[in-house]
Design a protein around this motif. Structure first.
Motif, PDB file in Angstrom:
ATOM      1  N   VAL A  43       3.186   9.982   1.588  1.00 11.48           N
ATOM      2  CA  VAL A  43       2.589   9.040   1.565  1.00 11.48           C
ATOM      3  C   VAL A  43       0.940   9.326   1.129  1.00 11.48           C
ATOM      4  CG1 VAL A  43       1.114   7.274   3.169  1.00 11.48           C
ATOM      5  CG2 VAL A  43       3.580   8.156   3.499  1.00 11.48           C
ATOM      6  N   GLY A  44       0.481   9.146  -0.134  1.00  9.96           N
ATOM      7  CA  GLY A  44      -0.528   9.584  -0.834  1.00  9.96           C
ATOM      8  C   GLY A  44      -0.763   9.030  -2.183  1.00  9.96           C
ATOM      9  N   GLY A  45      -2.065   9.414  -2.640  1.00  8.91           N
ATOM     10  CA  GLY A  45      -2.510   9.180  -3.921  1.00  8.91           C
ATOM     11  C   GLY A  45      -3.010   7.475  -4.098  1.00  8.91           C
ATOM     12  N   PHE A  46      -3.124   6.929  -3.114  1.00  9.01           N
ATOM     13  CA  PHE A  46      -3.761   5.663  -2.972  1.00  9.01           C
ATOM     14  C   PHE A  46      -5.247   5.625  -3.101  1.00  9.01           C
ATOM     15  CE2 PHE A  46      -2.418   7.027   1.224  1.00  9.01           C
ATOM     16  CZ  PHE A  46      -3.778   6.797   1.909  1.00  9.01           C
ATOM     17  N   SER A  47      -6.119   4.689  -3.458  1.00 10.42           N
ATOM     18  CA  SER A  47      -7.347   4.910  -3.547  1.00 10.42           C
ATOM     19  C   SER A  47      -8.173   4.117  -2.415  1.00 10.42           C
ATOM     20  CB  SER A  47      -7.830   4.188  -4.807  1.00 10.42           C
ATOM     21  OG  SER A  47      -7.851   2.685  -4.571  1.00 10.42           O
ATOM     22  N   PHE A  48      -9.353   4.732  -2.129  1.00 16.89           N
ATOM     23  CA  PHE A  48     -10.262   4.229  -1.294  1.00 16.89           C
ATOM     24  C   PHE A  48     -11.681   4.303  -1.964  1.00 16.89           C
ATOM     25  CE2 PHE A  48     -13.508   5.057   1.972  1.00 16.89           C
ATOM     26  CZ  PHE A  48     -13.522   3.901   2.714  1.00 16.89           C
TER      27      PHE A  48
ATOM     28  N   ILE B  61      -9.950   3.393   6.259  1.00 15.48           N
ATOM     29  CA  ILE B  61      -9.195   4.542   6.149  1.00 15.48           C
ATOM     30  C   ILE B  61      -9.525   5.144   7.470  1.00 15.48           C
ATOM     31  CG2 ILE B  61      -8.196   4.650   3.805  1.00 15.48           C
ATOM     32  CD1 ILE B  61     -10.300   6.966   3.455  1.00 15.48           C
ATOM     33  N   ALA B  62     -10.579   4.849   8.272  1.00 15.28           N
ATOM     34  CA  ALA B  62     -10.864   5.456   9.532  1.00 15.28           C
ATOM     35  C   ALA B  62      -9.878   5.893  10.361  1.00 15.28           C
ATOM     36  CB  ALA B  62     -12.007   4.764   9.967  1.00 15.28           C
ATOM     37  N   LYS B  63      -8.817   4.801  10.840  1.00 18.99           N
ATOM     38  CA  LYS B  63      -7.746   4.929  11.463  1.00 18.99           C
ATOM     39  C   LYS B  63      -6.899   5.840  11.088  1.00 18.99           C
ATOM     40  CE  LYS B  63      -6.235   0.573  11.648  1.00 18.99           C
ATOM     41  NZ  LYS B  63      -5.539  -0.638  11.507  1.00 18.99           N
ATOM     42  N   MET B  64      -6.809   6.280   9.947  1.00 19.47           N
ATOM     43  CA  MET B  64      -5.889   7.067   9.355  1.00 19.47           C
ATOM     44  C   MET B  64      -6.411   8.256   9.553  1.00 19.47           C
ATOM     45  SD  MET B  64      -4.556   5.380   5.846  1.00 19.47           S
ATOM     46  CE  MET B  64      -3.314   6.813   5.468  1.00 19.47           C
ATOM     47  N   ILE B  65      -7.781   8.402   9.197  1.00 19.57           N
ATOM     48  CA  ILE B  65      -8.341   9.922   9.247  1.00 19.57           C
ATOM     49  C   ILE B  65      -8.455  10.319  10.786  1.00 19.57           C
ATOM     50  CG2 ILE B  65     -10.266  11.452   8.641  1.00 19.57           C
ATOM     51  CD1 ILE B  65      -8.158  10.562   6.391  1.00 19.57           C
TER      52      ILE B  65
ATOM     53  N   ASP C 179      -6.221  -3.880   2.966  1.00 20.02           N
ATOM     54  CA  ASP C 179      -5.946  -3.303   4.065  1.00 20.02           C
ATOM     55  C   ASP C 179      -4.572  -2.575   4.009  1.00 20.02           C
ATOM     56  OD1 ASP C 179      -5.576  -2.024   6.580  1.00 20.02           O
ATOM     57  OD2 ASP C 179      -4.960  -3.857   7.776  1.00 20.02           O
ATOM     58  N   PHE C 180      -4.736  -1.325   3.142  1.00 19.66           N
ATOM     59  CA  PHE C 180      -3.709  -0.699   2.684  1.00 19.66           C
ATOM     60  C   PHE C 180      -2.814  -0.125   3.996  1.00 19.66           C
ATOM     61  CE2 PHE C 180      -1.487   2.840   0.548  1.00 19.66           C
ATOM     62  CZ  PHE C 180      -0.564   2.109  -0.240  1.00 19.66           C
ATOM     63  N   ALA C 181      -3.662   0.429   4.763  1.00 20.13           N
ATOM     64  CA  ALA C 181      -3.009   1.098   5.687  1.00 20.13           C
ATOM     65  C   ALA C 181      -2.148   0.150   6.572  1.00 20.13           C
ATOM     66  CB  ALA C 181      -3.823   1.807   6.875  1.00 20.13           C
TER      67      ALA C 181
ATOM     68  N   GLU D 124       3.498  -7.321   3.385  1.00 19.77           N
ATOM     69  CA  GLU D 124       3.861  -6.266   2.653  1.00 19.77           C
ATOM     70  C   GLU D 124       3.513  -6.535   1.284  1.00 19.77           C
ATOM     71  OE1 GLU D 124       6.521  -3.507   3.680  1.00 19.77           O
ATOM     72  OE2 GLU D 124       6.165  -1.789   1.964  1.00 19.77           O
ATOM     73  N   ARG D 125       2.533  -6.187   0.283  1.00 19.92           N
ATOM     74  CA  ARG D 125       2.310  -6.429  -1.189  1.00 19.92           C
ATOM     75  C   ARG D 125       1.827  -5.166  -1.767  1.00 19.92           C
ATOM     76  NH1 ARG D 125      -0.918  -9.039   2.152  1.00 19.92           N
ATOM     77  NH2 ARG D 125      -2.895  -9.381   1.393  1.00 19.92           N
ATOM     78  N   VAL D 126       2.071  -5.165  -3.092  1.00 14.88           N
ATOM     79  CA  VAL D 126       1.157  -4.285  -3.938  1.00 14.88           C
ATOM     80  C   VAL D 126       1.012  -4.868  -5.033  1.00 14.88           C
ATOM     81  CG1 VAL D 126       3.527  -3.512  -5.064  1.00 14.88           C
ATOM     82  CG2 VAL D 126       1.517  -1.954  -4.824  1.00 14.88           C
TER      83      VAL D 126
END
Ligand code: ZN
Length: 445
Positions: free
Chosen positions: A187-192, A286-290, A414-416, A424-426
């Motif tokens: 799970v990575g490579g997405f932008s912030f 992304i604060a939640k993820m970190i 809100d990607f996370a 869910e969508r992209v």
């Protein structure tokens, strides 16, 4: 003019970018819900679809069925230099279930609306499956060999731990991955987007480990009308409450340290690891993820005791979801026992290791280059995932695993929250961006 006669006759040229949304939609329409108890439809249809997409251009993919309907597809694509070690690109084809009543569009309709492909799996992770297929098909269509061997694995069962997918392939068919030293997956490579000068792309280089535990306290059973100074429920609840409120110590791992260094360099400000509250504020969405990768965690999730209101039971139990950072498993277990106290018996029901690799080397360079070429304000940074993926299985073969499924996202998405979430969508543009980046990445890998 684009409306030339030749083009009208031949039709618009098919490219990876032009077909990626359709492939993603096709995959979403194949319901691969994984309930974790084997009751779902399985991944066979998805495995066959993937195999067809690859076979159309002369590849000979193999389908491996670990149990009825639980199928994975693997193929090797020969590179220019076969003496070089191979690169694995892996994605899972199963999804978590979805309750259609909660959704704007049917989660298995693969609706394309408002510039997005909607549906269960749109970000986790039929998007990456589709991007991989679109890129590989385009390269085969235009006769462009990868510089080294690529192994593609589209696997079952990731959402229930990978027993019937990645774990099965690694244990029963390790030869498929012969000579493979590196891998990319979720799970990575997405932008912030930090501001108009910096867009971070979070590359996963570490994953927390887990212990799913049962806690048990034995007490003295008896009549509910009697005094009882050894009530199992009381004892257990006190321990569970202590654990639920416990804040494990801040631990800055190699990955989090590198993330902070990159971030402070990108922002041109000092970030104090001791003052993470301030740092997390900068990170917004992304604060939640970190935040959850700064310490071990243990969340009580289930309670059980008793069978009648006037009977004090002899036993009470609780379940706890524990997650530990790479390098901190022992400390985690010692902390747990100290907080829980001597009355609580702790058993691990299911555990998995933490993994971590460095954010360095030619492959990381290739990621940076590919991102930068498509987005001048891109900056790849490493991060630690709080959960687990199939990377844990592939790592057992000595493969360095990275979460790199490149996606450029609108700053307000809100990607996370999309992972396992409702609606869910992209974004289609994000998928096209991913195709371009992956294509460049393969050229440079
Ligand atoms: Zn996933």
């Amino acid at each position: 003019m684009s409306d030339s006669k030749a083009e009208r006759v031949a039709g618009p040229k098919v490219t990876g970018e032009s077909e990626v949304a359709e492939i993603c939609r096709d995959l979403i329409r194949i319901d691969t819900s994984n309930y974790g108890d084997g009751s779902g439809p399985g991944e066979r249809k998805a495995a066959e679809y993937v195999a067809e997409q690859l076979a159309e251009f002369g590849l000979e993919p193999q389908i491996f069925e670990s149990a009825k309907g639980r199928a994975s597809t693997v193929v090797r694509i020969e590179g220019e230099d076969r003496s070089r070690p191979g690169l694995l690109i892996h994605g899972h084809t199963d999804v978590v279930p979805a309750n259609a009543a909660d959704w704007t569009y049917d989660p298995f309709a693969g609706e394309i609306a408002d510039g997005c492909v909607w549906g269960r799996g749109a970000v986790d992770m039929k998007d990456m499956d589709a991007m991989t297929l679109a890129v590989v098909r385009d390269r085969l269509r235009t006769g462009r060999k990868p510089p080294r061997d690529l192994v593609l694995a589209f696997v079952a069962d990731e959402e229930a731990g990978g027993t019937y997918g990645a774990r099965y392939l690694v244990d029963k068919h390790p030869g498929l991955f012969e000579g493979v030293t590196e891998a990319i997956g979720e799970v990575g490579g997405f932008s912030f987007t930090v501001n108009d000068q910096v867009r971070l792309y979070l590359v996963e280089t570490a994953e927390k480990g887990m212990h799913w535990m049962r806690l048990t306290v034995e007490g003295r059973a008896g009549h509910g009308s009697m005094e009882n100074d050894d009530n199992a429920i009381t004892e257990l609840c006190e321990a569970v409450a202590r654990l639920g409120r416990h804040k494990f110590p801040l631990r800055i791992t190699k990955t989090v340290r590198a993330f902070l260094d990159e971030l402070s360099d990108a922002l041109g400000v000092e970030l104090d690891p001791e003052n993470m509250d301030e740092t997390l504020r900068v990170l917004g969405g992304i604060a939640k993820m970190i935040g959850t990768t700064l310490r071990n965690t243990a969340q009580p999730t289930m309670l059980g005791a008793g069978y009648k209101v006037n009977v004090i039971p002899g036993q009470a139990t609780a379940h706890v979801d524990g997650r530990f950072l790479p390098g901190y498993e022992e400390e985690f277990l010692a902390d747990l026992d100290r907080v829980l106290g001597p009355r609580v018996k702790r058993e691990s029901l299911h555990s998995d290791k933490a993994i971590e690799t460095g954010f360095d080397g030619a492959l990381v360079e290739a990621m940076q280059l590919a991102l930068k070429a498509e987005d001048p304000i891109a900056r790849a940074v490493p991060y630690c995932l709080s959960g687990g993926t199939d990377a844990k299985s592939f790592q057992d073969l000595g493969i360095r695993c990275f979460g790199f499924a490149p996606l450029q996202l609108p700053p307000d998405l809100d990607f996370a929250g999309m992972f396992h979430g409702v609606d869910e969508r992209v974004p289609v543009d994000g998928l096209k961006f991913g195709v371009r980046v992956l294509d460049r990445f393969i050229d440079a890998c």
